[in-house]
Design an enzyme around this catalytic site. Sequence first.
Site, PDB file in Angstrom:
ATOM      1  N   HIS A 236       2.233  -0.472  -0.676  1.00  0.00           N
ATOM      2  CA  HIS A 236       2.996  -1.275   0.324  1.00  0.00           C
ATOM      3  C   HIS A 236       2.323  -2.535   0.005  1.00  0.00           C
ATOM      4  CE1 HIS A 236      -0.878  -1.391   2.436  1.00  0.00           C
ATOM      5  NE2 HIS A 236      -0.575  -0.299   1.630  1.00  0.00           N
TER       6      HIS A 236
ATOM      7  N   ASP B 165       2.272  -4.966   2.597  1.00  0.00           N
ATOM      8  CA  ASP B 165       1.655  -5.648   3.940  1.00  0.00           C
ATOM      9  C   ASP B 165       0.191  -5.299   3.672  1.00  0.00           C
ATOM     10  OD1 ASP B 165       1.985  -3.112   3.963  1.00  0.00           O
ATOM     11  OD2 ASP B 165       1.731  -3.336   6.334  1.00  0.00           O
TER      12      ASP B 165
ATOM     13  N   ASP C  17      -6.633  -2.465  -1.057  1.00  0.00           N
ATOM     14  CA  ASP C  17      -5.472  -2.282  -0.163  1.00  0.00           C
ATOM     15  C   ASP C  17      -4.075  -3.098  -0.393  1.00  0.00           C
ATOM     16  OD1 ASP C  17      -4.368  -0.150   1.575  1.00  0.00           O
ATOM     17  OD2 ASP C  17      -5.399  -0.605   2.674  1.00  0.00           O
TER      18      ASP C  17
ATOM     19  N   GLU D 206       3.155  -0.251   6.243  1.00  0.00           N
ATOM     20  CA  GLU D 206       2.537   0.779   6.106  1.00  0.00           C
ATOM     21  C   GLU D 206       1.147   0.652   7.190  1.00  0.00           C
ATOM     22  OE1 GLU D 206      -1.027   3.421   4.669  1.00  0.00           O
ATOM     23  OE2 GLU D 206      -1.140   1.592   4.878  1.00  0.00           O
ATOM     24  N   GLU D 207       0.014  -0.702   7.749  1.00  0.00           N
ATOM     25  CA  GLU D 207      -0.802  -0.729   7.861  1.00  0.00           C
ATOM     26  C   GLU D 207      -0.607  -0.676   9.567  1.00  0.00           C
ATOM     27  OE1 GLU D 207      -3.493  -0.598   6.867  1.00  0.00           O
ATOM     28  OE2 GLU D 207      -3.303  -1.854   4.521  1.00  0.00           O
TER      29      GLU D 207
ATOM     30  N   GLU E 122      -1.741   3.643  -4.470  1.00  0.00           N
ATOM     31  CA  GLU E 122      -2.967   3.885  -2.996  1.00  0.00           C
ATOM     32  C   GLU E 122      -4.555   3.196  -3.898  1.00  0.00           C
ATOM     33  OE1 GLU E 122      -3.316   2.381  -0.277  1.00  0.00           O
ATOM     34  OE2 GLU E 122      -1.379   3.132   1.487  1.00  0.00           O
TER      35      GLU E 122
END
Length: 440
Positions: free
Chosen positions: A111, A113, A142, A176-177, A200
């Site tokens: 991801h 974001d 992240d 995702e967040e 990740e």
Amino acid sequence: MNQEQQIMQWIDDHNDEIISFLQQLIQIPSVNPWFFDEPGPSKEKDVQEFIADKLTKLGADIELWEPVADDLKQYEGMAGYYPGRDFQGRPNLAATFGAGEEGKSLLLFGHIDVVKAGSKWTVDPFGAEIIDGKLYGRGTVDMKGGVAAMIMAVEAILRSGAKLKGPVIVGTVVDEETGGMGALDFIHHGYRADGCILTEPTSLTIAPLCRGILWGKIKVQGRSGHIEMPQADWQDGGAVDAIKKARLILEQFDHLNADWAVRKTHPYLSIPCQVHVAQFNAGEYPTSFANEAEIVFNAQYLPSERDDKLMGGHVKRELEDFIYNIAKSDPWLSQNLPEIEWLVDADCAETDVEHPFVQTCVQSLHSIGLEGKIEGLGFHTDMGWPVNVGIPTVNFGPGDPSLAHHSDEFTPVNEVIDAVKMIAKTIIDWCGTEAVEVQN
């Protein structure tokens, strides 16, 4: 020098280029708009277009599209579905290399974001500075470090004069967040592979599972009254201290956690599932007993505990029964039952460590001189939907996950380089490569 050595040499010779690409990703502040105080334009599209431009130049077939919440209604009640969520200007991206090749396929997934920068940074959160071998910035851990590593691994192979024998899909998603709807949409869009590396942060360990996460709020009712005055029995209209009643639940959580510490463990998780109280809100005035108390908690669950919707319904019912049984033991609470509001159910998943794909990833780490340790993740990742549709998936990436969302978030530069090597090695061994003319 054989082909694999040439690829690893390319990575060693292009360390600066690899890190520069990550710095450029960090410098685009792709904060998920959920974190904005007021609605505003997201930079997620800017990052996706930047990635798309790079991958197009490498010869990928690119698809860039905005998810549509109404198209995902069939997933209501399942992980990642949020009715009415707006994805205008927030596209997902899929870039396919080697389409139609007969070898095993691989999805490299992540991801783009990030959460908002927050306060107490000592460096520019979007400046991407390197200090003492550490790259600082929001998203370095992240998870733009992982996104950069997977993209540069593909570039290393292609620029070294290799051709893929099996397809490689680079998938970068939004959202995702705040729930994972981007990943759900990506899988709904039809993308599949024989293996998936979700990049990740794992501190370069192989993580073939993640836990599910439940957020809940318990509302405990009381009856306000003057805190300095004698009170009648509650049955005669006297005050009831909601804080005191909430303490009954908090005390029983200790016993529940002792039970879960024995029952809810996993050999690849360092800590058992627990119920942790994250917030306690109660009272109105210093002179009044609390009229209501709220307990906000975080509870974890294992992939083996998933319900028929592949989420945490069984554990929700377990906790609801637990609260109900506490209430039955107290005269006031038995007539004024606490209410549980479920805030988040972030799904989990697991891939068997003996699966050939997991073992290929372990051997890839061994080959670059690292331990190849297998360890589960205590937090949620987007691996659920790939696993749900039959794609063996591991989490693997640079950066210490405990630093995610922190001020002064950083990833060691050397971990990014090692991640590029591991992913490149996995592509070589899983998909297969053959020599062709070097791309310029």
